[in-house]
Design an enzyme around this catalytic site. Structure first.
Site, short mmCIF file in Angstrom:
data_model
loop_
_atom_site.label_atom_id
_atom_site.label_comp_id
_atom_site.label_asym_id
_atom_site.label_seq_id
_atom_site.Cartn_x
_atom_site.Cartn_y
_atom_site.Cartn_z
N GLY A 108 29.21 38.12 38.24
CA GLY A 108 27.81 38.03 38.67
C GLY A 108 27.47 36.66 39.23
CG ASP B 25 37.44 45.67 38.86
OD1 ASP B 25 38.23 44.89 38.30
OD2 ASP B 25 36.30 45.33 39.26
CG HIS B 26 36.84 45.00 34.58
ND1 HIS B 26 37.22 44.02 33.69
CD2 HIS B 26 36.46 44.35 35.70
CE1 HIS B 26 37.06 42.84 34.25
NE2 HIS B 26 36.61 43.00 35.47
#
Ligand code: G3H
Ligand code: 13P
Ligand code: ZN
Length: 284
Positions: free
Chosen positions: A181, A82-83
């Site tokens: 978030g 991820d990322h």
């Protein structure tokens, strides 16, 4: 079952008009909860490791845990970075057994984003590993930007076509109003932009920052071509809320298993609910 690639799983999702959840895992209990949910729902699943997860648990441990857990279930499992930050990290993940990677060069100007992604695509696809990239920028809810400032980073549909043609990526993460978030208010997705992107690009579209996005918006996004949905924050909230509850009810408890076990069960239920919402239930 052994691990499968993102490309395989998302091709089926596109065909069936559903999305596959990409859930972030940081430890054994989270991996087990996600895997148990996938098996009980007969759903394909993507387990992904963030930068924080790699720092916390270590690449080899994450890879070993996911591969061991995947061997115990009959559903397709993708192990995804991820990322991903750079070419070297992607190579380390491929070496560690990941079947899919994200290279996130979205902070760079378009030409550099394309160049960085292209370099990863050439090597990863040659060894059968899928690649996701990001165009536009998906920030965090903690970033102090106004809505109009955030819109400046939304994915441009025409740029997306150029980006996909130039890079040859397997999946594209887009910026259409979500953020990483917990949200302060209710997030508003630019669904028209999503439709436009989908009209011009045929590849699978990825929605990041999906925790806290209303269910109707999730369904609308899937209808308009999103077929990978990233969820992390809601998993953390569920897991830690259950831990807190057990500790509050039994302050003298010293056995971590008695605290983490109930958290693992609560997390499994939360992931199962997402699989129903995304339509991946029963699709394995
Ligand atoms: O993409 C964002 C994930 O929620 C990553 O968070 O690096 O703190 O694990 P983390
Ligand atoms: P959330 O933490 O907002 O669910 O986002 C997860 C994500 O996009 C991981 O890449
Ligand atoms: Zn993300």
């Amino acid at each position: 079952m052994s691990l499968v690639t993102l490309r395989e799983v998302l091709a089926q999702a596109q065909e069936g008009n559903y999305a596959v959840g990409a859930f972030n895992a940081n430890n054994l209990e989270i991996v087990q909860a996600i895997m148990a949910a996938a098996e009980s729902q007969n759903s394909p699943v993507i387990i992904q490791a963030s930068q924080g997860a790699i720092k916390y648990a270590g690449l080899e441990h994450i890879s070993a845990m996911v591969r061991a857990a995947a061997a115990t279930v009959s559903v397709p499992v993708v192990l995804h970075l991820d990322h991903g930050t750079d070419f070297d990290q992607v190579m380390r993940c491929i070496h560690a057994g990941f079947t899919s990677v994200m290279i996130d060069a979205s902070q760079y100007p378009l030409a550099e984003n394309i160049a960085r992604v292209k370099k990863v695509v050439e090597v990863a696809q040659a060894v059968g590993v899928s690649v996701e990239a990001e165009l536009g920028r998906i920030g965090g809810t903690e970033d102090q930007v106004s809505v109009s400032e955030a819109e400046a980073f939304f994915t441009d549909p025409k740029e997306a076509v150029h980006f996909v043609e130039e890079t040859g990526v397997d999946a594209l993460a887009v910026s259409i109003g979500t953020a990483h978030g917990p949200y302060k208010g209710e997030p508003k997705l630019d669904l028209e932009r999503l439709s436009k992107i989908k009209e011009l690009c045929t590849l699978p579209i990825v929605l990041h920052g999906a925790s806290g996005v209303p269910e109707d918006a999730i369904r609308a996004a899937i209808e308009r071509g999103v077929c990978k949905i990233n969820i992390d924050t809601e998993l953390r909230q569920t897991f830690t809320a259950r831990m807190r509850q057990v500790i509050a009810e039994k302050p003298a408890e010293i056995d971590p298993r008695k605290i983490l076990g109930p958290a693992r069960e609560a997390l499994q239920q939360a992931v199962e609910a997402k699989m129903t919402l995304f339509g991946s239930k029963g699709q394995a």
